[in-house]
Design a protein around this motif. Structure first.
Motif, short mmCIF file in Angstrom:
data_model
loop_
_atom_site.label_atom_id
_atom_site.label_comp_id
_atom_site.label_asym_id
_atom_site.label_seq_id
_atom_site.Cartn_x
_atom_site.Cartn_y
_atom_site.Cartn_z
N ARG A 124 0.79 -1.23 0.00
CA ARG A 124 0.00 0.00 0.00
C ARG A 124 0.83 1.28 0.00
O ARG A 124 0.70 2.13 0.88
N GLY A 125 1.68 1.43 -0.97
CA GLY A 125 2.43 2.66 -1.12
C GLY A 125 3.67 2.77 -0.25
O GLY A 125 4.32 3.81 -0.23
N LEU A 156 2.61 6.18 -5.69
CA LEU A 156 2.22 5.95 -7.10
C LEU A 156 2.69 4.61 -7.64
O LEU A 156 2.45 4.31 -8.81
N ALA A 157 3.33 3.80 -6.83
CA ALA A 157 3.96 2.57 -7.32
C ALA A 157 2.96 1.57 -7.90
O ALA A 157 3.29 0.81 -8.79
N SER A 158 1.74 1.56 -7.40
CA SER A 158 0.78 0.57 -7.89
C SER A 158 -0.13 1.09 -9.00
O SER A 158 -1.01 0.37 -9.46
N VAL A 159 0.08 2.32 -9.44
CA VAL A 159 -0.73 2.89 -10.53
C VAL A 159 -0.12 2.46 -11.86
O VAL A 159 1.06 2.70 -12.13
N PHE A 163 4.11 6.55 -17.86
CA PHE A 163 4.98 7.53 -17.22
C PHE A 163 4.84 7.62 -15.70
O PHE A 163 5.63 8.29 -15.05
N ILE A 164 3.83 7.01 -15.12
CA ILE A 164 3.63 7.09 -13.67
C ILE A 164 4.74 6.32 -12.95
O ILE A 164 5.24 6.78 -11.92
N ALA A 165 5.14 5.17 -13.48
CA ALA A 165 6.21 4.39 -12.84
C ALA A 165 7.50 5.20 -12.76
O ALA A 165 8.19 5.19 -11.74
N GLU A 166 7.81 5.91 -13.84
CA GLU A 166 9.03 6.73 -13.84
C GLU A 166 8.90 7.88 -12.85
O GLU A 166 9.83 8.21 -12.12
N ALA A 167 7.73 8.50 -12.80
CA ALA A 167 7.50 9.59 -11.84
C ALA A 167 7.61 9.08 -10.41
O ALA A 167 8.17 9.75 -9.54
N ASP A 168 7.09 7.87 -10.17
CA ASP A 168 7.18 7.29 -8.83
C ASP A 168 8.63 7.08 -8.42
O ASP A 168 9.00 7.34 -7.28
#
Length: 194
Positions: A124-125, A156-159, A163-168
């Motif tokens: 959970r994050g 944001l790891a589970s979204v 590009f979200i993975a890189e932002a995380d």
């Protein structure tokens, strides 16, 4: 040499086999371990007269080399002292104590010591990475324990969006929500410190 594959092994049963009074630790283990029997030559230093023989558990633990990756799923490690202390330091709250954590660890047993290397656990994050050594496993749960763990918040790891993975990853690198702890003592009575 023996190869042992397992799926869906109950983490709670494994934990309670090592330490019967431990808190409940739900989870499932999947992995593949290679077990190699080591042959021992004669003792370099003979035992002094009157010394009791080496117990079977110690002989067995020091005669085997075990290694391999283990995956963890449906886990809730928040009740374990090391994880509970780390979550409290991070002010991560109670959400991380839900039974949906996943992770992996490289397991190695050699010369009677259990090493948990490259431990990664996500729930959970919150991500925890660590390395732990349990010495003299034949003395469980009174085996000496030492190690370190680092926790970070990764909301944001589970979204699963582009590009979200890189932002995380960038957020995790720049985050001030990083906490590091150490542990020493025994498996039965671990002492955590920051």
């Amino acid at each position: 040499q023996l190869l042992v594959d397992f799926q869906g092994l109950d983490l709670n049963q494994v934990v309670h086999a090592a330490h019967p009074q431990s808190a409940d630790t739900p989870g499932r283990l999947d992995g593949s371990l290679t077990i190699v029997g080591a042959t021992r030559g004669p003792r370099i230093h003979p035992r002094p007269p009157g010394t009791p023989p080496t117990p079977f558990g110690e002989k067995l633990a020091t005669a085997l080399v075990v290694h391999g990756p283990v995956k963890l799923s449906q886990a809730r490690l928040g009740a374990l002292p090391v994880f509970s202390f780390l979550y409290d330091v991070m002010s991560a709250g109670q959400d991380v104590k839900a039974s949906n954590g996943v992770g992996r660890v490289d397991v190695r047993v050699e010369n009677g010591n259990l090493e948990l290397n490259n431990l990664r656990y996500f729930n959970r994050g919150t991500e925890v990475r660590g390395m732990f050594t349990v010495e003299q496993v034949w003395k469980l749960p009174d085996s000496p324990l030492h190690g370190t763990a680092i926790g970070s918040l990764r909301p944001l790891a589970s979204v699963n969006l582009p590009f979200i993975a890189e932002a995380d990853r960038v957020i995790a690198l720049l985050s001030s929500d990083l906490a590091a702890i150490g542990v020493e003592g025994t498996l039965k009575k671990p002492k955590t410190y920051q």
